[in-house]
Each structure stands twice: as structure tokens, then as C-alpha cells.
Scaffold this motif. Structure first.
Motif, mmCIF file in Angstrom:
data_model
loop_
_atom_site.group_PDB
_atom_site.id
_atom_site.type_symbol
_atom_site.label_atom_id
_atom_site.label_comp_id
_atom_site.label_asym_id
_atom_site.label_seq_id
_atom_site.Cartn_x
_atom_site.Cartn_y
_atom_site.Cartn_z
ATOM 1 N N VAL A 347 23.010 18.481 32.023
ATOM 2 C CA VAL A 347 21.667 18.233 32.557
ATOM 3 C C VAL A 347 20.841 17.421 31.564
ATOM 4 C CG1 VAL A 347 19.501 19.324 33.253
ATOM 5 C CG2 VAL A 347 21.683 20.253 34.062
ATOM 6 N N ALA A 348 20.910 17.784 30.296
ATOM 7 C CA ALA A 348 20.160 17.034 29.277
ATOM 8 C C ALA A 348 20.622 15.583 29.227
ATOM 9 C CB ALA A 348 20.340 17.701 27.916
ATOM 10 N N ASP A 349 21.925 15.359 29.324
ATOM 11 C CA ASP A 349 22.463 13.999 29.314
ATOM 12 C C ASP A 349 21.943 13.197 30.500
ATOM 13 O OD1 ASP A 349 24.730 11.942 28.584
ATOM 14 O OD2 ASP A 349 25.052 12.416 30.706
ATOM 15 N N ALA A 350 21.945 13.818 31.687
ATOM 16 C CA ALA A 350 21.471 13.114 32.883
ATOM 17 C C ALA A 350 20.000 12.767 32.786
ATOM 18 C CB ALA A 350 21.736 13.967 34.121
ATOM 19 N N LEU A 351 19.194 13.699 32.310
ATOM 20 C CA LEU A 351 17.758 13.438 32.198
ATOM 21 C C LEU A 351 17.474 12.351 31.169
ATOM 22 C CD1 LEU A 351 16.361 17.091 32.390
ATOM 23 C CD2 LEU A 351 16.395 15.350 34.193
ATOM 24 N N THR A 352 18.230 12.348 30.089
ATOM 25 C CA THR A 352 18.058 11.314 29.057
ATOM 26 C C THR A 352 18.366 9.926 29.610
ATOM 27 O OG1 THR A 352 18.594 12.871 27.297
ATOM 28 C CG2 THR A 352 18.832 10.535 26.791
ATOM 29 N N LYS A 353 19.312 9.875 30.556
ATOM 30 C CA LYS A 353 19.755 8.594 31.104
ATOM 31 C C LYS A 353 19.017 8.209 32.387
ATOM 32 C CE LYS A 353 24.325 9.000 28.991
ATOM 33 N NZ LYS A 353 25.770 9.280 29.189
ATOM 34 N N GLY A 354 17.946 8.925 32.722
ATOM 35 C CA GLY A 354 17.082 8.493 33.810
ATOM 36 C C GLY A 354 17.127 9.283 35.093
ATOM 37 N N ALA A 355 17.840 10.402 35.135
ATOM 38 C CA ALA A 355 17.882 11.217 36.353
ATOM 39 C C ALA A 355 16.534 11.889 36.594
ATOM 40 C CB ALA A 355 18.978 12.272 36.249
ATOM 41 N N SER A 356 16.248 12.190 37.865
ATOM 42 C CA SER A 356 15.032 12.923 38.239
ATOM 43 C C SER A 356 15.391 14.367 38.550
ATOM 44 C CB SER A 356 14.381 12.276 39.464
ATOM 45 O OG SER A 356 13.903 10.982 39.160
ATOM 46 N N LEU A 357 14.647 15.286 37.984
ATOM 47 C CA LEU A 357 14.862 16.715 38.204
ATOM 48 C C LEU A 357 13.943 17.205 39.315
ATOM 49 C CD1 LEU A 357 16.126 19.442 37.252
ATOM 50 C CD2 LEU A 357 14.185 19.634 35.677
ATOM 51 N N VAL A 379 18.864 20.689 41.053
ATOM 52 C CA VAL A 379 19.080 19.522 41.910
ATOM 53 C C VAL A 379 18.537 18.294 41.192
ATOM 54 C CG1 VAL A 379 18.640 18.438 44.148
ATOM 55 C CG2 VAL A 379 18.887 20.941 43.992
ATOM 56 N N LEU A 380 19.362 17.253 41.109
ATOM 57 C CA LEU A 380 18.991 16.015 40.437
ATOM 58 C C LEU A 380 19.213 14.827 41.366
ATOM 59 C CD1 LEU A 380 20.857 16.727 37.092
ATOM 60 C CD2 LEU A 380 18.384 16.664 37.328
ATOM 61 N N SER A 381 18.421 13.789 41.202
ATOM 62 C CA SER A 381 18.649 12.526 41.906
ATOM 63 C C SER A 381 18.565 11.385 40.896
ATOM 64 C CB SER A 381 17.635 12.328 43.030
ATOM 65 O OG SER A 381 16.324 12.139 42.502
ATOM 66 N N LYS A 382 18.703 10.157 41.401
ATOM 67 C CA LYS A 382 18.735 8.968 40.543
ATOM 68 C C LYS A 382 19.801 9.103 39.464
ATOM 69 C CE LYS A 382 13.847 7.794 41.293
ATOM 70 N NZ LYS A 382 12.533 7.543 40.656
ATOM 71 N N VAL A 383 20.964 9.623 39.888
ATOM 72 C CA VAL A 383 22.078 9.780 38.956
ATOM 73 C C VAL A 383 22.919 8.510 38.961
ATOM 74 C CG1 VAL A 383 22.165 12.283 39.083
ATOM 75 C CG2 VAL A 383 23.394 10.932 40.780
ATOM 76 N N SER A 384 23.663 8.299 37.894
ATOM 77 C CA SER A 384 24.466 7.087 37.750
ATOM 78 C C SER A 384 25.846 7.441 37.204
ATOM 79 C CB SER A 384 23.763 6.098 36.813
ATOM 80 O OG SER A 384 23.481 6.701 35.564
ATOM 81 N N PRO A 385 26.821 6.551 37.407
ATOM 82 C CA PRO A 385 28.204 6.853 37.011
ATOM 83 C C PRO A 385 28.399 7.117 35.523
ATOM 84 C CG PRO A 385 28.149 4.977 38.511
ATOM 85 C CD PRO A 385 26.729 5.262 38.128
ATOM 86 N N ASP A 386 27.486 6.658 34.674
ATOM 87 C CA ASP A 386 27.668 6.853 33.239
ATOM 88 C C ASP A 386 27.244 8.240 32.768
ATOM 89 O OD1 ASP A 386 24.968 6.207 33.815
ATOM 90 O OD2 ASP A 386 24.620 5.664 31.726
ATOM 91 N N MET A 387 26.684 9.046 33.655
ATOM 92 C CA MET A 387 26.257 10.393 33.276
ATOM 93 C C MET A 387 27.459 11.337 33.248
ATOM 94 S SD MET A 387 22.733 10.626 35.493
ATOM 95 C CE MET A 387 21.419 9.427 35.242
ATOM 96 N N LEU A 388 27.455 12.276 32.316
ATOM 97 C CA LEU A 388 28.577 13.197 32.153
ATOM 98 C C LEU A 388 28.900 13.952 33.435
ATOM 99 C CD1 LEU A 388 27.845 14.705 28.613
ATOM 100 C CD2 LEU A 388 29.645 13.088 29.230
ATOM 101 N N MET A 389 27.857 14.413 34.135
ATOM 102 C CA MET A 389 28.102 15.224 35.320
ATOM 103 C C MET A 389 28.722 14.420 36.452
ATOM 104 S SD MET A 389 24.309 15.887 36.938
ATOM 105 C CE MET A 389 23.819 16.837 35.514
ATOM 106 N N MET A 390 28.639 13.093 36.396
ATOM 107 C CA MET A 390 29.272 12.259 37.410
ATOM 108 C C MET A 390 30.695 11.871 37.012
ATOM 109 S SD MET A 390 26.916 12.300 39.630
ATOM 110 C CE MET A 390 27.321 11.055 40.868
#
Length: 489
Positions: A347-357, A379-390
Motif C-alpha cells: 500500500v505504501a508503495d502504491a501511494l508513493t507512486k500516485g495511487a488514490s486511497l 480500495v485503491l485506484s489510479k494504480v499502474s503496472p509498476d506498483m508492487l501490488m500489480m
């Protein structure tokens, strides 16, 4: 769970189960089992040595002679009688699962009874192991094919569904005439041990089921033992590949149900209430600790925002609590500190890379949550392929949502993974159903439903998600050897 039941189940010493009897390890070593809700020790179990593993295998080998020789109809009767007894112990076994794994007591108890149902399904298959006769090249030749049990099986099981995923292996193994040595994970050894003990108390002959506890050293001793003819394991892809490597020189049978990174595609014409309900159920049940969890959602851009609103609304209604003391809550704690830390890292990685919580992203508020491995549905949006959770399996209560414009884009995103266990599709269009379900690289595709695990259908992981088949009638052949007999008269 009642206070009386909790007191009756905690503070015990649990020995190895070999030839129907409980015993200490050869070196008298013990491991503690901890509650994920409180962090406190709830029991201790014997930690097996290689000597203990060998004793378990030798007893299983000795019991195999008579168990395999029984007619299938007789094995069916014995198994059904045993599962009937196990059902009378569902409160105790489910209570142990709630204590050690964290899922609410109602769900834990349900896992025990559904595991009995699956055992009964396979008991019925004991009488349906059928061979066939071949047409031959000469009139004085007769040719037929029969199937025989492989022998002693080593069953290695995980902590997320400690009894259910054991029954997936135990059912077909016993029905076909195999005997087993079970190695449950050291995180949740109590409920699978109690399940096996209850089966023996219910009439399974001594030696047919044996249980040894311990870490990977014990598992390695089991899978490489020369008298273990087949290994069945559910766990991480990393561990599965280590097992494949370890037994490569022995050429024994193996089936592996491994990790997942399951996508869900929600089309513009989907029933959004249904899609949100299933995504929330599959994304958060058991705190997201399932190989078939919805790990990533791809929603058509036209319904993307509405779907997020529906998912968030449902996610915020989950009740979280100690699954032992609050047995009917929706979610308990995560099972291990390591899985919680991985969720926090993703979650921290996604938020750092621009995800919306949109919701969650933290431990729940309140004193009762501070000592356990709790986390709020996220629940997160604006996720991208470079995020760990993806890229990786989060194995926690997190649902990341991305968008797509065309079906080709959705399929490409869904298939962009080393895993291929399950996939989900939501659409009302039959042509889309056929097109996308054929294109998805997964062993199971669920369209407008989330029931991925059904007794009657094969469950096979593609790519890094598995090797071999579990569930369905096909799974019994994972525990059988093929023999061709050709006779000249």
C-alpha cells in the motif's frame, strides 16, 4: 465461542500423530503456536525430527498394504463413517482454527463441515476407479488397463485454509487406497492435526493418516523420503519450485497448488451491484488471504467511478474483530505479522507512486486491535503496472482498481502476469463471455460469479500457479498409477 470451549482448547501440548497415537518428538522439541488476534501463545506442538518423519512414513507404508487391498466400497463406508464423527467435533476443530488462524469462528466451523463434504465426495469416487479393455492386433491377445494407488503420499498444507486445503488432498488419496503423512504449516498446525485425529477416532485405521509438525526441514525430509511415492502441496510458488527441484532426481508424482494474482474484468454492460458484491467478497474474505482472491480489477472507463463507489460502500460495512471472542464478525486478524507487513509495504508503495486511497490503508482504530495483525479493507485506484501490488500477490485485504477502454486492453492487462490461477469476468453479453474466457490465461474463469472452488470441477493453476490438478474426479488420477496388462492365449 464460549469461554468454556476456549479454555478447553488452549494451553495444551499436542504430540505428533503416528500410527494412530500421539507422541512427543524423538528429541522432545516443541514449538509454540500463537494467536494472531492477541499475539499470545495458545498451545505448543511437537517438532518432528527426521527420525520421526521416517517413523511416520514407515507406518504409512505398512498400513498401505491392507488399506489399498480393501474394495473401494469398503473404503467408502469407512471414510463416510469417519467424516460423520468429525462433524460432531466441528466446534472443537473450528475453535482451534479460529484461535490459530484468525478467521471468525462461524467461518472456521463451516470450513470443517465443508471439508467433510469434500471427503464424502471423494469417498463416493472410491468405487468409480474404472479401467478399460483394448481391441488388440491378434485374436489370441487380450489387453486391459487398470489403475492402482501410488502408495504413501506426503501432504503439505498451508495456513490460510488449514483444513479445507488438506481435504482436497486427503480425500482423493484415501479414496484411491493411498496412505498419507501430513505436514501442516507450523503457523496453524492445531486444526489439521485435530481433523486427522478425529478421522482416526471415527474409524480410519491406524497408520493410514499420520501427522508430523515442524518447519521446512521437516517438509524437506518428507518430500525426499524414498518411500514417499507422491507429494501434494499447497503454498507459495517459491516453495513449490523448491519441492520440484528437490525431488527431480527421484521422479515421484507431484501436484502443486501455488500462488495467484487473479484479475477481474468488469465490462461496461456488467451488473455493477453483482460485480461489486463478488469483488468485495473475493477480495476481502479471510482478510484477502487466498490464492483465488481478486488481486486486481480492470473496469471499463465508463463504469469505473460508479464501481469504485459501490465497492467502497460495501467494504466499509465489514465488521472486524477477534474471531474467537466475536465469532460472527466478518473479518478477523491477518494470520501472520509477515503478511501484514507485506500489505503495508504494498500500500505504501502504491501511494508513493500516485495511487488514490478510497478507504482503509491502516490498522483499525481501537485498543482491542493494537496487539493483533489487523488491517482495514482497502480500495485503491489510479494504480499502474509498476506498483508492487500489480506485480506480486499481496495476500491481504487490498483491492486495486484500474481502467480499460477496449477488451483487447483488458485481456492484455489481465494476462500480464507470471500467474494463472483464476480470473473473473463480469458481462451480460454471451459473445464477450466466450471471447474473453477463452483468451484469459488462467485455469479457472468465473463469469458473473465467484465460486472458483467446486468439488465437481478441476482446479489447475497455469504458468507459475501450479502443477497438476486438484478437485473434481480428475484429481483421483493424481494418486493412481496406470498399468497395462497384455495376455496371450
Amino acid at each position: 465461542m464460549t469461554t468454556e470451549l476456549i479454555e478447553a482448547l488452549t494451553g495444551k501440548d499436542w504430540g505428533l500423530l503416528i500410527n494412530g497415537a500421539s507422541q512427543a518428538a524423538a528429541d522432545n522439541a516443541w514449538d509454540k503456536v500463537y494467536s494472531p488476534a492477541t499475539g499470545l501463545a495458545i498451545a505448543q506442538v511437537a517438532r518432528a525430527t527426521e527420525t520421526d518423519v521416517d517413523a511416520a512414513v514407515q507406518n504409512a507404508k505398512a498400513a498401505f498394504v491392507q488399506w489399498a487391498a480393501l474394495p473401494g466400497a469398503e473404503r467408502e463406508k469407512i471414510i463416510r463413517k469417519a467424516t460423520a464423527y468429525v462433524r460432531t467435533q466441528a466446534d472443537q476443530i473450528g475453535g482451534l482454527m479460529a484461535l490459530e488462524q484468525g478467521k471468525p469462528f462461524a467461518q472456521s466451523r463451516g470450513e470443517v463441515t465443508s471439508s467433510c463434504d469434500l471427503m464424502d465426495y471423494y469417498a463416493a469416487e472410491a468405487v468409480r476407479v474404472e479401467g478399460y479393455v483394448n481391441s488388440t492386433e491378434k485374436s489370441n491377445l487380450y489387453s486391459w488397463v487398470v489403475y492402482q494407488p501410488v502408495g504413501v503420499c506426503g501432504l503439505i498444507t498451508p495456513w490460510n485454509y488449514p483444513v479445507s486445503l488438506l481435504s482436497w488432498k486427503l480425500g482423493p488419496a484415501m479414496a484411491t487406497g493411498c496412505t498419507v503423512v501430513v505436514k501442516p504449516t507450523e503457523v496453524t498446525p492445531l486444526s489439521p492435526l485435530a481433523f486427522c485425529k478425529a478421522l482416526i477416532e471415527g474409524g480410519i485405521p491406524a497408520g493410514v493418516i499420520n501427522v508430523v509438525m515442524g518447519d521446512g526441514v521437516v517438509g524437506a525430509a518428507l518430500v525426499t523420503h524414498r518411500d514417499v511415492a507422491k507429494v501434494a502441496m499447497t503454498g507459495s510458488t517459491h516453495t513449490g519450485k523448491k519441492i520440484m527441484s528437490a525431488i527431480a532426481s527421484q521422479l515421484k508424482k507431484v501436484s502443486l497448488e501455488l500462488g495467484g494474482h487473479c484479475p477481474a474484468i468488469v465490462c461496461a454492460d456488467a451488473d455493477l451491484d453483482l460485480a461489486a458484491e463478488i469483488i468485495v467478497y473475493k477480495g476481502f474474505r479471510n482478510m484477502g488471504q487466498s490464492c483465488s482472491t481478486v488481486n486486481r480489477v480492470y473496469a471499463h472507463h465508463s463504469i469505473h467511478d460508479v464501481l469504485i463507489e459501490k465497492i467502497v460502500s460495501k467494504a466499509q460495512k465489514f465488521s472486524i474483530g477477534d474471531g474467537v471472542l466475536e465469532g460472527d464478525c466478518d473479518l478477523g486478524p491477518m494470520t501472520t505479522a509477515e503478511t501484514l507487513q507485506k500489505v503495508e509495504r504494498h500500500v505504501a508503495d502504491a501511494l508513493t507512486k500516485g495511487a488514490s486511497l478510497h478507504t482503509g490503508g491502516k490498522k483499525p482504530n481501537g485498543e482491542k486491535y493494537q496487539n493483533g495483525h489487523y488491517y482495514t479493507p482497502t480500495v485503491l485506484s489510479k494504480v499502474s503496472p509498476d506498483m508492487l501490488m500489480m506485480q506480486e500477490e499481496t495476500f491481504g485485504p487490498v483491492v486495486p482498481i484500474d481502467s480499460f477502454d477496449s477488451l483487447e486492453e483488458a485481456i492484455d492487462k489481465a494476462n500480464d502476469s507470471d500467474f494463472g490461477l483464476c480470473a473473473y469476468l463480469f458481462t451480460k453479453d454471451f459473445a464477450t463471455t466466450m471471447r474473453v474466457s477463452q483468451a484469459l490465461e488462467a485455469g479457472t474463469v468465473c463469469v458473473n460469479n465467484g465460486a472458483v472452488n467446486t468439488a465437481y470441477a478441476p482446479y489447475e493453476g497455469w504458468k507459475d500457479s501450479g502443477f497438476g490438478v486438484e478437485l473434481s474426479r480428475k484429481a483421483i488420477f493424481e494418486y493412481l498409477k496406470t498399468k497395462h496388462i497384455k495376455v496371450g492365449f
